[in-house]
Design a protein around this motif. Sequence first.
Motif, PDB file in Angstrom:
ATOM      1  N   GLY A  53       0.819  -1.202   0.000  1.00  0.00           N
ATOM      2  CA  GLY A  53       0.000   0.000   0.000  1.00  0.00           C
ATOM      3  C   GLY A  53       0.853   1.252   0.000  1.00  0.00           C
ATOM      4  N   ILE A  54       0.189   2.382   0.219  1.00  0.00           N
ATOM      5  CA  ILE A  54       0.855   3.674   0.259  1.00  0.00           C
ATOM      6  C   ILE A  54       0.627   4.288   1.631  1.00  0.00           C
ATOM      7  CG2 ILE A  54       1.059   5.959  -0.814  1.00  0.00           C
ATOM      8  CD1 ILE A  54       1.752   3.700  -2.720  1.00  0.00           C
ATOM      9  N   ASP A  55       1.712   4.734   2.297  1.00  0.00           N
ATOM     10  CA  ASP A  55       1.548   5.327   3.622  1.00  0.00           C
ATOM     11  C   ASP A  55       1.293   6.831   3.515  1.00  0.00           C
ATOM     12  OD1 ASP A  55       3.989   6.562   3.153  1.00  0.00           O
ATOM     13  OD2 ASP A  55       5.130   5.269   4.499  1.00  0.00           O
ATOM     14  N   LYS A  56       1.199   7.490   4.656  1.00  0.00           N
ATOM     15  CA  LYS A  56       0.843   8.910   4.683  1.00  0.00           C
ATOM     16  C   LYS A  56       1.934   9.809   4.110  1.00  0.00           C
ATOM     17  CE  LYS A  56       2.252   9.367   9.550  1.00  0.00           C
ATOM     18  NZ  LYS A  56       1.788   9.724  10.917  1.00  0.00           N
ATOM     19  N   LYS A  57       3.144   9.250   3.937  1.00  0.00           N
ATOM     20  CA  LYS A  57       4.236  10.008   3.318  1.00  0.00           C
ATOM     21  C   LYS A  57       4.325   9.728   1.818  1.00  0.00           C
ATOM     22  CE  LYS A  57       7.059  10.093   7.530  1.00  0.00           C
ATOM     23  NZ  LYS A  57       8.367   9.715   8.126  1.00  0.00           N
ATOM     24  N   SER A  58       3.312   9.016   1.305  1.00  0.00           N
ATOM     25  CA  SER A  58       3.238   8.644  -0.118  1.00  0.00           C
ATOM     26  C   SER A  58       4.332   7.659  -0.523  1.00  0.00           C
ATOM     27  CB  SER A  58       3.308   9.908  -1.013  1.00  0.00           C
ATOM     28  OG  SER A  58       2.212  10.762  -0.740  1.00  0.00           O
ATOM     29  N   SER A  59       4.858   6.925   0.439  1.00  0.00           N
ATOM     30  CA  SER A  59       5.864   5.899   0.169  1.00  0.00           C
ATOM     31  C   SER A  59       5.189   4.536   0.056  1.00  0.00           C
ATOM     32  CB  SER A  59       6.910   5.857   1.289  1.00  0.00           C
ATOM     33  OG  SER A  59       7.580   7.094   1.402  1.00  0.00           O
ATOM     34  N   VAL A  60       5.740   3.674  -0.796  1.00  0.00           N
ATOM     35  CA  VAL A  60       5.210   2.315  -0.940  1.00  0.00           C
ATOM     36  C   VAL A  60       5.559   1.508   0.309  1.00  0.00           C
ATOM     37  CG1 VAL A  60       5.318   0.173  -2.271  1.00  0.00           C
ATOM     38  CG2 VAL A  60       5.375   2.385  -3.450  1.00  0.00           C
ATOM     39  N   VAL A  61       4.565   0.837   0.855  1.00  0.00           N
ATOM     40  CA  VAL A  61       4.748  -0.008   2.038  1.00  0.00           C
ATOM     41  C   VAL A  61       4.419  -1.441   1.666  1.00  0.00           C
ATOM     42  CG1 VAL A  61       3.990  -0.489   4.381  1.00  0.00           C
ATOM     43  CG2 VAL A  61       4.140   1.869   3.596  1.00  0.00           C
ATOM     44  N   ARG A  62       5.357  -2.347   1.945  1.00  0.00           N
ATOM     45  CA  ARG A  62       5.149  -3.779   1.706  1.00  0.00           C
ATOM     46  C   ARG A  62       5.532  -4.497   2.989  1.00  0.00           C
ATOM     47  NH1 ARG A  62       5.430  -6.486  -2.730  1.00  0.00           N
ATOM     48  NH2 ARG A  62       7.336  -7.563  -2.070  1.00  0.00           N
ATOM     49  N   LYS A  63       4.523  -4.961   3.712  1.00  0.00           N
ATOM     50  CA  LYS A  63       4.812  -5.512   5.031  1.00  0.00           C
ATOM     51  C   LYS A  63       3.706  -6.461   5.477  1.00  0.00           C
ATOM     52  CE  LYS A  63       4.141  -2.852   8.592  1.00  0.00           C
ATOM     53  NZ  LYS A  63       4.167  -1.745   9.568  1.00  0.00           N
ATOM     54  N   ILE A  64       3.891  -6.993   6.682  1.00  0.00           N
ATOM     55  CA  ILE A  64       2.887  -7.841   7.317  1.00  0.00           C
ATOM     56  C   ILE A  64       2.081  -6.995   8.291  1.00  0.00           C
ATOM     57  CG2 ILE A  64       2.650  -9.639   9.076  1.00  0.00           C
ATOM     58  CD1 ILE A  64       4.694 -11.252   7.559  1.00  0.00           C
ATOM     59  N   VAL A  65       0.759  -7.144   8.245  1.00  0.00           N
ATOM     60  CA  VAL A  65      -0.120  -6.386   9.135  1.00  0.00           C
ATOM     61  C   VAL A  65      -1.116  -7.343   9.796  1.00  0.00           C
ATOM     62  CG1 VAL A  65       0.067  -4.277   7.756  1.00  0.00           C
ATOM     63  CG2 VAL A  65      -1.805  -5.895   7.306  1.00  0.00           C
ATOM     64  N   LYS A  66      -1.807  -6.811  10.799  1.00  0.00           N
ATOM     65  CA  LYS A  66      -2.790  -7.630  11.518  1.00  0.00           C
ATOM     66  C   LYS A  66      -4.202  -7.165  11.195  1.00  0.00           C
ATOM     67  CE  LYS A  66      -2.385  -4.777  15.711  1.00  0.00           C
ATOM     68  NZ  LYS A  66      -2.018  -4.775  17.134  1.00  0.00           N
ATOM     69  N   VAL A  67      -5.100  -8.141  11.146  1.00  0.00           N
ATOM     70  CA  VAL A  67      -6.523  -7.886  10.944  1.00  0.00           C
ATOM     71  C   VAL A  67      -7.279  -8.727  11.970  1.00  0.00           C
ATOM     72  CG1 VAL A  67      -8.477  -8.107   9.366  1.00  0.00           C
ATOM     73  CG2 VAL A  67      -6.235  -7.431   8.479  1.00  0.00           C
ATOM     74  N   PRO A  68      -8.166  -8.140  12.770  1.00  0.00           N
ATOM     75  CA  PRO A  68      -8.895  -8.920  13.777  1.00  0.00           C
ATOM     76  C   PRO A  68      -9.597 -10.127  13.164  1.00  0.00           C
ATOM     77  CG  PRO A  68      -9.257  -6.588  14.132  1.00  0.00           C
ATOM     78  CD  PRO A  68      -8.520  -6.709  12.827  1.00  0.00           C
ATOM     79  N   LEU A  69      -9.602 -11.215  13.907  1.00  0.00           N
ATOM     80  CA  LEU A  69     -10.180 -12.467  13.433  1.00  0.00           C
ATOM     81  C   LEU A  69     -11.658 -12.332  13.071  1.00  0.00           C
ATOM     82  CD1 LEU A  69      -9.695 -15.462  12.891  1.00  0.00           C
ATOM     83  CD2 LEU A  69     -10.112 -15.913  15.318  1.00  0.00           C
ATOM     84  N   ILE A  70     -12.306 -11.338  13.643  1.00  0.00           N
ATOM     85  CA  ILE A  70     -13.726 -11.123  13.358  1.00  0.00           C
ATOM     86  C   ILE A  70     -13.960 -10.823  11.875  1.00  0.00           C
ATOM     87  CG2 ILE A  70     -13.727  -8.626  13.788  1.00  0.00           C
ATOM     88  CD1 ILE A  70     -16.409  -9.015  15.232  1.00  0.00           C
ATOM     89  N   TYR A  71     -12.898 -10.412  11.169  1.00  0.00           N
ATOM     90  CA  TYR A  71     -13.000 -10.101   9.737  1.00  0.00           C
ATOM     91  C   TYR A  71     -12.724 -11.321   8.845  1.00  0.00           C
ATOM     92  CZ  TYR A  71     -13.103  -5.049  10.637  1.00  0.00           C
ATOM     93  OH  TYR A  71     -13.449  -3.784  11.052  1.00  0.00           O
ATOM     94  N   LYS A  72     -12.540 -12.475   9.454  1.00  0.00           N
ATOM     95  CA  LYS A  72     -12.100 -13.650   8.697  1.00  0.00           C
ATOM     96  C   LYS A  72     -12.972 -13.962   7.495  1.00  0.00           C
ATOM     97  CE  LYS A  72     -11.030 -18.557   9.156  1.00  0.00           C
ATOM     98  NZ  LYS A  72     -10.938 -19.732  10.068  1.00  0.00           N
ATOM     99  N   ASP A  73     -14.288 -13.875   7.637  1.00  0.00           N
ATOM    100  CA  ASP A  73     -15.199 -14.238   6.554  1.00  0.00           C
ATOM    101  C   ASP A  73     -15.737 -13.027   5.784  1.00  0.00           C
ATOM    102  OD1 ASP A  73     -14.990 -16.999   7.154  1.00  0.00           O
ATOM    103  OD2 ASP A  73     -16.438 -16.761   8.791  1.00  0.00           O
ATOM    104  N   GLU A  74     -15.121 -11.880   6.023  1.00  0.00           N
ATOM    105  CA  GLU A  74     -15.574 -10.681   5.323  1.00  0.00           C
ATOM    106  C   GLU A  74     -14.996 -10.629   3.899  1.00  0.00           C
ATOM    107  OE1 GLU A  74     -17.763  -8.660   6.263  1.00  0.00           O
ATOM    108  OE2 GLU A  74     -17.934  -8.994   8.428  1.00  0.00           O
TER     109      GLU A  74
END
Length: 270
Positions: free
Chosen positions: A66-87
């Motif tokens: 994605g793109i961060d607030k400084k307009s730099s490309v970000v490629r990393k691992i992030v977390k998403v709450p398990l409640i979103y699993k089937d979304e």
Amino acid sequence: MLKCFNYRDCYITKKLESSDGELFDATIYSPKSNKKDLIPVNKFRANSNKYGGFSGVKYIIYAIEGIDKKSSVVRKIVKVPLIYKDEKPEKIISYIEKYNNYKDVKLLKVIKKNQLIEIDGGFYYITSPTELNTAWQLVLNPHENAVVYKINHALKNNVDKELDIKELDSLYLSLIDKLNNYYPKYQSTIKNKIIDLHERFKNLSLLDAAKVIEQLLVAMSAGPQNGKIDLPNFKIGDRIGRLKGQDILLDKTIFYNQSVTGLYSKKVKL
């Protein structure tokens, strides 16, 4: 037989685990507790700062771009709450963008727990979106193993007559060398500290020196265990070896897809 015992070609693999089960810790915590990001209990107690809430949110691990607030490309691992699993992906992307202040996010892959990775020459298991365990299994030579046997026996019986400070110091220096060569993420947290404390180590009692070695071995072994070195005149920390708060960047990370036996593996870059 001794030759067989000295073989070092043991292959170890871990089962990859998908995020599943409970969405969070079922205990309700007070707003005065030190727990962060409490989840409201229900819609009638939606203000967790006032009523408290649940903690210990379980997460899915995503590799994203994605793109961060400084307009730099970000490629990393992030977390998403398990409640979103089937979304749907759109809703997951919306959460990631809002939570991380990113835009134009792309979901690259779901990363399973215990995924083997390599970063800067060090090998690790991913255990959470921000925490790693070392995957490098410490190997000692026969003489060093004999010293470790003496250490275990001495600490178990609280008797130091079998211990020798020269042997303990030699093993201490050997562990520094192994930290330097195989544990890049332990350089500042462990290696540099025990180098600075080397002279103090040589002046410890034999049993205290043995305790230091024992806890270094715990910290350097593959897996989630942490060492504790907190003697009055020799302090490093109470959870040494724990790799929390990690920022796992994809461009610096190699993923390993292993066969069940561990005999075969394939390197993957995302």
